[in-house]
Design a protein around this motif. Sequence first.
Motif, PDB file in Angstrom:
ATOM      1  N   THR A   1       9.338 -25.161  15.293  1.00  0.00           N
ATOM      2  CA  THR A   1       8.566 -26.002  14.382  1.00  0.00           C
ATOM      3  C   THR A   1       9.390 -26.235  13.116  1.00  0.00           C
ATOM      4  OG1 THR A   1       7.493 -24.035  13.486  1.00  0.00           O
ATOM      5  CG2 THR A   1       6.326 -25.199  15.262  1.00  0.00           C
ATOM      6  N   ASP A   2       8.803 -26.955  12.177  1.00  0.00           N
ATOM      7  CA  ASP A   2       9.511 -27.232  10.926  1.00  0.00           C
ATOM      8  C   ASP A   2       9.564 -26.013  10.013  1.00  0.00           C
ATOM      9  OD1 ASP A   2       9.911 -30.144  11.355  1.00  0.00           O
ATOM     10  OD2 ASP A   2       7.716 -30.151  11.340  1.00  0.00           O
ATOM     11  N   VAL A   3       8.502 -25.199  10.043  1.00  0.00           N
ATOM     12  CA  VAL A   3       8.385 -24.037   9.148  1.00  0.00           C
ATOM     13  C   VAL A   3       7.885 -22.838   9.948  1.00  0.00           C
ATOM     14  CG1 VAL A   3       7.203 -23.115   7.101  1.00  0.00           C
ATOM     15  CG2 VAL A   3       7.873 -25.533   7.160  1.00  0.00           C
ATOM     16  N   LEU A   4       8.439 -21.669   9.662  1.00  0.00           N
ATOM     17  CA  LEU A   4       7.976 -20.406  10.230  1.00  0.00           C
ATOM     18  C   LEU A   4       7.416 -19.572   9.085  1.00  0.00           C
ATOM     19  CD1 LEU A   4       7.788 -18.055  12.329  1.00  0.00           C
ATOM     20  CD2 LEU A   4      10.178 -17.529  11.750  1.00  0.00           C
ATOM     21  N   VAL A   5       6.180 -19.104   9.252  1.00  0.00           N
ATOM     22  CA  VAL A   5       5.575 -18.203   8.269  1.00  0.00           C
ATOM     23  C   VAL A   5       5.417 -16.847   8.928  1.00  0.00           C
ATOM     24  CG1 VAL A   5       3.519 -17.698   6.891  1.00  0.00           C
ATOM     25  CG2 VAL A   5       4.326 -20.065   7.105  1.00  0.00           C
ATOM     26  N   ILE A   6       5.976 -15.813   8.289  1.00  0.00           N
ATOM     27  CA  ILE A   6       5.768 -14.436   8.738  1.00  0.00           C
ATOM     28  C   ILE A   6       4.946 -13.746   7.658  1.00  0.00           C
ATOM     29  CG2 ILE A   6       6.828 -12.235   9.360  1.00  0.00           C
ATOM     30  CD1 ILE A   6       9.278 -13.797  10.314  1.00  0.00           C
ATOM     31  N   LEU A   7       3.702 -13.418   8.006  1.00  0.00           N
ATOM     32  CA  LEU A   7       2.822 -12.743   7.058  1.00  0.00           C
ATOM     33  C   LEU A   7       3.229 -11.280   6.943  1.00  0.00           C
ATOM     34  CD1 LEU A   7      -0.585 -14.265   8.198  1.00  0.00           C
ATOM     35  CD2 LEU A   7       0.796 -14.923   6.207  1.00  0.00           C
ATOM     36  N   GLY A   8       3.461 -10.835   5.719  1.00  0.00           N
ATOM     37  CA  GLY A   8       3.841  -9.451   5.475  1.00  0.00           C
ATOM     38  C   GLY A   8       2.665  -8.620   4.993  1.00  0.00           C
ATOM     39  N   LYS A   9       2.947  -7.391   4.662  1.00  0.00           N
ATOM     40  CA  LYS A   9       1.913  -6.473   4.189  1.00  0.00           C
ATOM     41  C   LYS A   9       1.363  -6.870   2.822  1.00  0.00           C
ATOM     42  CE  LYS A   9       3.636  -2.847   7.057  1.00  0.00           C
ATOM     43  NZ  LYS A   9       4.477  -1.732   7.283  1.00  0.00           N
ATOM     44  N   ASP A  10       2.049  -7.771   2.116  1.00  0.00           N
ATOM     45  CA  ASP A  10       1.567  -8.240   0.816  1.00  0.00           C
ATOM     46  C   ASP A  10       0.454  -9.278   0.960  1.00  0.00           C
ATOM     47  OD1 ASP A  10       3.271 -10.199   1.877  1.00  0.00           O
ATOM     48  OD2 ASP A  10       4.087 -10.748  -0.073  1.00  0.00           O
ATOM     49  N   TRP A  11       0.252  -9.806   2.169  1.00  0.00           N
ATOM     50  CA  TRP A  11      -0.769 -10.826   2.394  1.00  0.00           C
ATOM     51  C   TRP A  11      -2.154 -10.204   2.364  1.00  0.00           C
ATOM     52  CZ3 TRP A  11      -4.517 -11.327   6.166  1.00  0.00           C
ATOM     53  CH2 TRP A  11      -5.207 -12.541   6.164  1.00  0.00           C
ATOM     54  N   LYS A  12      -3.066 -10.884   1.688  1.00  0.00           N
ATOM     55  CA  LYS A  12      -4.479 -10.469   1.647  1.00  0.00           C
ATOM     56  C   LYS A  12      -5.334 -11.637   2.078  1.00  0.00           C
ATOM     57  CE  LYS A  12      -3.794  -6.515  -0.635  1.00  0.00           C
ATOM     58  NZ  LYS A  12      -3.048  -5.627   0.172  1.00  0.00           N
ATOM     59  N   PRO A  13      -6.398 -11.396   2.857  1.00  0.00           N
ATOM     60  CA  PRO A  13      -7.277 -12.501   3.267  1.00  0.00           C
ATOM     61  C   PRO A  13      -7.915 -13.162   2.046  1.00  0.00           C
ATOM     62  CG  PRO A  13      -8.123 -10.377   4.052  1.00  0.00           C
ATOM     63  CD  PRO A  13      -6.853 -10.104   3.333  1.00  0.00           C
TER      64      PRO A  13
ATOM     65  N   GLN B   1       0.843  -1.202   0.000  1.00  0.00           N
ATOM     66  CA  GLN B   1       0.000   0.000   0.000  1.00  0.00           C
ATOM     67  C   GLN B   1       0.876   1.250   0.000  1.00  0.00           C
ATOM     68  OE1 GLN B   1      -3.614   0.671   1.393  1.00  0.00           O
ATOM     69  NE2 GLN B   1      -4.118  -1.128   0.196  1.00  0.00           N
ATOM     70  N   SER B   2       0.449   2.242  -0.777  1.00  0.00           N
ATOM     71  CA  SER B   2       1.088   3.549  -0.783  1.00  0.00           C
ATOM     72  C   SER B   2      -0.012   4.585  -0.929  1.00  0.00           C
ATOM     73  CB  SER B   2       2.080   3.647  -1.947  1.00  0.00           C
ATOM     74  OG  SER B   2       2.646   4.948  -2.003  1.00  0.00           O
ATOM     75  N   ASP B   3      -0.118   5.465   0.030  1.00  0.00           N
ATOM     76  CA  ASP B   3      -1.171   6.488   0.033  1.00  0.00           C
ATOM     77  C   ASP B   3      -2.557   5.873  -0.122  1.00  0.00           C
ATOM     78  OD1 ASP B   3       0.711   8.553   0.306  1.00  0.00           O
ATOM     79  OD2 ASP B   3       0.996   8.664  -1.871  1.00  0.00           O
ATOM     80  N   GLY B   4      -2.778   4.740   0.548  1.00  0.00           N
ATOM     81  CA  GLY B   4      -4.080   4.085   0.526  1.00  0.00           C
ATOM     82  C   GLY B   4      -4.386   3.320  -0.752  1.00  0.00           C
ATOM     83  N   GLN B   5      -3.430   3.200  -1.651  1.00  0.00           N
ATOM     84  CA  GLN B   5      -3.630   2.491  -2.920  1.00  0.00           C
ATOM     85  C   GLN B   5      -2.741   1.254  -2.967  1.00  0.00           C
ATOM     86  OE1 GLN B   5      -5.637   3.454  -5.575  1.00  0.00           O
ATOM     87  NE2 GLN B   5      -6.449   5.052  -4.254  1.00  0.00           N
ATOM     88  N   ASP B   6      -3.250   0.177  -3.565  1.00  0.00           N
ATOM     89  CA  ASP B   6      -2.420  -0.986  -3.817  1.00  0.00           C
ATOM     90  C   ASP B   6      -1.427  -0.651  -4.928  1.00  0.00           C
ATOM     91  OD1 ASP B   6      -3.659  -2.559  -1.947  1.00  0.00           O
ATOM     92  OD2 ASP B   6      -4.884  -3.672  -3.373  1.00  0.00           O
TER      93      ASP B   6
END
Length: 162
Positions: free
Chosen positions: A148-160, A29-34
């Motif tokens: 654990t076997d895998v670590l997932v870090i959700l970033g700002k690029d993640w969308k529900p 996001q930049s200035d409220g825009q994808d």
Amino acid sequence: SDALSLAEGLKGMGADSVTGALVPGYVTQSDGQDVYAVSNSSWSEMMDRVDSGQEPAEQTREATTDPGSFTITLKNGGGITGAAASMESTLTSKGFKVSETGNTDTSVYSETLVIYNSSDAQPAAQTVLNAMGVGRLVQNTGAYSFGTDVLVILGKDWKPSS
């Protein structure tokens, strides 16, 4: 005139000599825009391949494994409210074992990361990445601590997912 000159230079070129690739990056996001942000390290890797005469991206089939055969730690690193809980629900519905969820200490991750410790865990991490549809695989060099076997870090690029 530049466009005409380029077209003249391409005259006679067959479709079999043209290669395409997606610019590696992520939505943020930049200035409220994808907006689409280029991943500088992935771009450099891709251009190094092109400069050496190779295809822009390797066309290999990544090894995957049974989703229920390993464990995942899931962290919200992008500051998106409810992201870890939402992704936990999505992953568990697909048969994954999420052992721990929570937030990272800071919400500075612009890109989702799927992190694994050893090459033995890489197929598990690839399976998670395939199921999520967003992120980048990272082999841990000691910067991350997880049990654990895998670590997932959700970033700002993640969308529900809808």
